[in-house]
Design an enzyme around this catalytic site. Structure first.
Site, mmCIF file in Angstrom:
data_model
loop_
_atom_site.group_PDB
_atom_site.id
_atom_site.type_symbol
_atom_site.label_atom_id
_atom_site.label_comp_id
_atom_site.label_asym_id
_atom_site.label_seq_id
_atom_site.Cartn_x
_atom_site.Cartn_y
_atom_site.Cartn_z
ATOM 1 C CG HIS A 29 14.202 36.224 -38.620
ATOM 2 N ND1 HIS A 29 14.163 35.114 -37.719
ATOM 3 C CD2 HIS A 29 13.088 35.878 -39.247
ATOM 4 C CE1 HIS A 29 13.080 34.290 -37.722
ATOM 5 N NE2 HIS A 29 12.430 34.627 -38.875
ATOM 6 C CD GLU A 30 10.981 38.164 -41.925
ATOM 7 O OE1 GLU A 30 10.996 37.267 -42.696
ATOM 8 O OE2 GLU A 30 10.916 37.995 -40.619
ATOM 9 C CG HIS B 257 12.902 33.218 -43.565
ATOM 10 N ND1 HIS B 257 12.895 32.164 -43.110
ATOM 11 C CD2 HIS B 257 12.418 34.145 -42.602
ATOM 12 C CE1 HIS B 257 12.218 31.865 -42.056
ATOM 13 N NE2 HIS B 257 11.878 33.320 -41.621
ATOM 14 C CE1 TYR C 34 9.392 29.242 -42.240
ATOM 15 C CE2 TYR C 34 6.969 29.750 -42.447
ATOM 16 C CZ TYR C 34 8.137 30.006 -41.673
ATOM 17 O OH TYR C 34 8.206 31.088 -40.969
ATOM 18 C CD GLU D 287 10.604 31.209 -38.498
ATOM 19 O OE1 GLU D 287 11.082 32.135 -37.702
ATOM 20 O OE2 GLU D 287 10.444 31.718 -39.634
ATOM 21 C CG ASP E 231 4.058 28.459 -36.386
ATOM 22 O OD1 ASP E 231 4.188 29.039 -37.212
ATOM 23 O OD2 ASP E 231 4.890 28.373 -35.374
ATOM 24 C CG HIS F 180 7.224 31.314 -36.056
ATOM 25 N ND1 HIS F 180 6.410 30.738 -37.183
ATOM 26 C CD2 HIS F 180 8.031 32.006 -36.869
ATOM 27 C CE1 HIS F 180 6.564 31.562 -38.355
ATOM 28 N NE2 HIS F 180 7.552 32.462 -37.813
#
Lengths: 353, 98
Positions: A160-161, A164, A175, A184, A261, A266
């Site tokens: 996931h990271e 990004h 974002y 996301e 957020d 998210h």
């Protein structure tokens, strides 16, 4: 102030060219364009392009509970064998699996497509409950041991990271609001595909959970998110019910603030997450084959402000380009978006950002 | 002086936002720790604030509210952009409220 005739997004695409001459010319333009100098996205592109011989070599650093990354100590690099620290090894292996996934499945050489170094930082902070991508590297906390466990223990979180990073070097989706939720979602799609590829699981056999390994055994929660059934990943007294929607009718309007957020990046990611799951089930087989290729090519064709409707339309046209108009793959894409309340090819009926 | 910390964002953003704030009160802590807290708050306030921090992907953001005899101030920081003083104040609050 100098003016740059070629828009940055075109230069960005040119840097991805397989032709070294074109890449070189794009680099020269970027470097000599004073207007762009110092901007974060351009710094990233230049840094990535300059390290091309690195071939995505991995380095994992130990922050030793500091939050200041420059103090971290290098613990394991590409040619080193396993070390005593489990978190270091887990981050190293997770980055390696994700790198191999992008290379073997999408013929993508590391995060930037040009062999950018993969740097992981573990043991960040004290009992830190998070993992993040800071524009250059992936950073992992140990968790507090009460709710969250070590974040390096989850391959889908690592992917996931890293995802990004790939998004930052392609569409660079901003974002916030829908582009942020799409950002996301694309990281969750990367996380689940990498996990399924690693396990050799077909779409119908996979759990489609993100972060199923990051809670301690005491916590009653399946995962952080469920792509198969957004809104059902957790429901307990400690932190309530999973707020993710699975349909545009339940889109959550939130302000672009820290508390909100960034407009629910998210939260509303549940909608495109569910769409990807439905495409994978609709087409059948492995998620990283046709579904993954349609999504990856759509990411590469997107811009920083692409919203859900635009992304859905792009996946529909990419499915047509890759597998033929009216192919089962293209029909599965249309049906999936339909099921989450987005009609491909239609004008957005809601003026949601 | 009362100091409270709320945390937002991060990979688990919806969960983080629902957890209760962490609160410290200088009247209810040892004098040495209270002194340290006052010095760190002074250092962070002296830096001034300014704008929203850089949006690191999945980075957490921290809002610290200080209420000192009716005078209130709020400072924010994030994982990808926080000063050394802010980081020191944050870790003191986290340590004292664990």
């Amino acid at each position: 102030m100098f003016n740059c005739i070629t828009p940055p997004f075109i230069l960005n695409k040119l840097l991805d060219s397989s032709d070294a001459t074109i890449r070189g010319a794009a680099m020269d333009t970027l470097i000599t364009t004073a207007r762009l100098r110092g901007q974060r996205e351009v710094r990233g592109l230049i840094a990535g392009a300059l390290v091309s011989p690195a071939a995505g070599r991995r380095s994992v650093f130990d922050c030793a509970n500091s939050t200041f990354l420059p103090f971290a100590k290098l613990m394991r690099s590409e040619d080193d064998g396993p070390v005593a620290d489990k978190s270091v090894n887990q981050a190293f292996e997770g980055l390696g699996v994700t790198r191999a996934f992008y290379r073997d499945v999408f013929q993508r050489d590391s995060i930037d497509g040009h062999g950018m170094r993969l740097q992981g930082f573990v043991h960040r902070g004290r009992r830190y409950n998070n993992a993040f991508w800071d524009g250059q590297q992936m950073v992992f906390g140990d968790g507090d041991g009460k709710v969250f466990a070590d974040f390096t223990g989850s391959l889908d979180v690592i992917a996931h990271e890293l995802g990004h990073g790939v998004t930052e070097h392609t569409a660079n989706l901003e974002y916030r609001f829908q582009p942020g939720a799409l950002n996301e979602s694309l990281s969750d799609v990367a996380g689940s595909m990498v996990k399924q590829w690693h396990l050799g699981q077909t779409a119908d056999k996979a759990d489609w959970l993100i972060g199923s390994d990051i809670f301690t055994p005491k916590i009653e929660a399946d995962a952080l998110r469920s792509m198969k059934a957004p809104g059902t990943a957790f429901n307990n007294d400690l932190f309530g019910e999973d707020p993710q929607p699975d349909h545009m009718d339940r889109y959550v309007e939130l302000p672009d603030t820290d508390e909100g957020d960034n407009g629910g990046v998210h939260i509303n990611s549940g909608i495109p997450n569910k769409a990807f799951y439905l495409v994978a089930i609709g087409i059948g087989g492995n998620s990283w084959e046709a579904p993954g290729h349609i999504w990856y090519e759509s990411l590469r064709a997107s811009t920083s402000t692409t919203n859900f409707q635009q992304f859905a339309d792009t996946t529909f046209s990419k499915a047509g380009e890759l597998y033929g108009a009216s192919s089962p793959q293209q029909q599965a894409v249309r049906a999936a978006w339909d099921e989450v309340g987005i009609r491909v090819g239609s004008e957005p009926t809601l003026s949601r950002r | 002086m009362r100091v409270s910390l709320t945390t937002h964002g991060g990979l688990a953003a919806p969960i983080n936002s629902r957890r209760p704030p962490r609160t410290l009160d200088t009247d209810r802590m040892p004098a040495a720790t209270a002194g340290q807290l006052r010095r760190l708050v002074a250092a962070v306030l002296a830096e001034g604030g300014g704008g929203r921090p850089d949006r690191g992907r999945d980075a957490m953001t921290y809002t610290i509210t200080i209420d000192d005899d009716g005078r209130a101030a709020t400072v924010t920081g994030s994982d990808t952009s926080m000063s050394a003083a802010f980081g020191a104040l944050l870790s003191l609050i986290e340590r004292q409220t664990d």
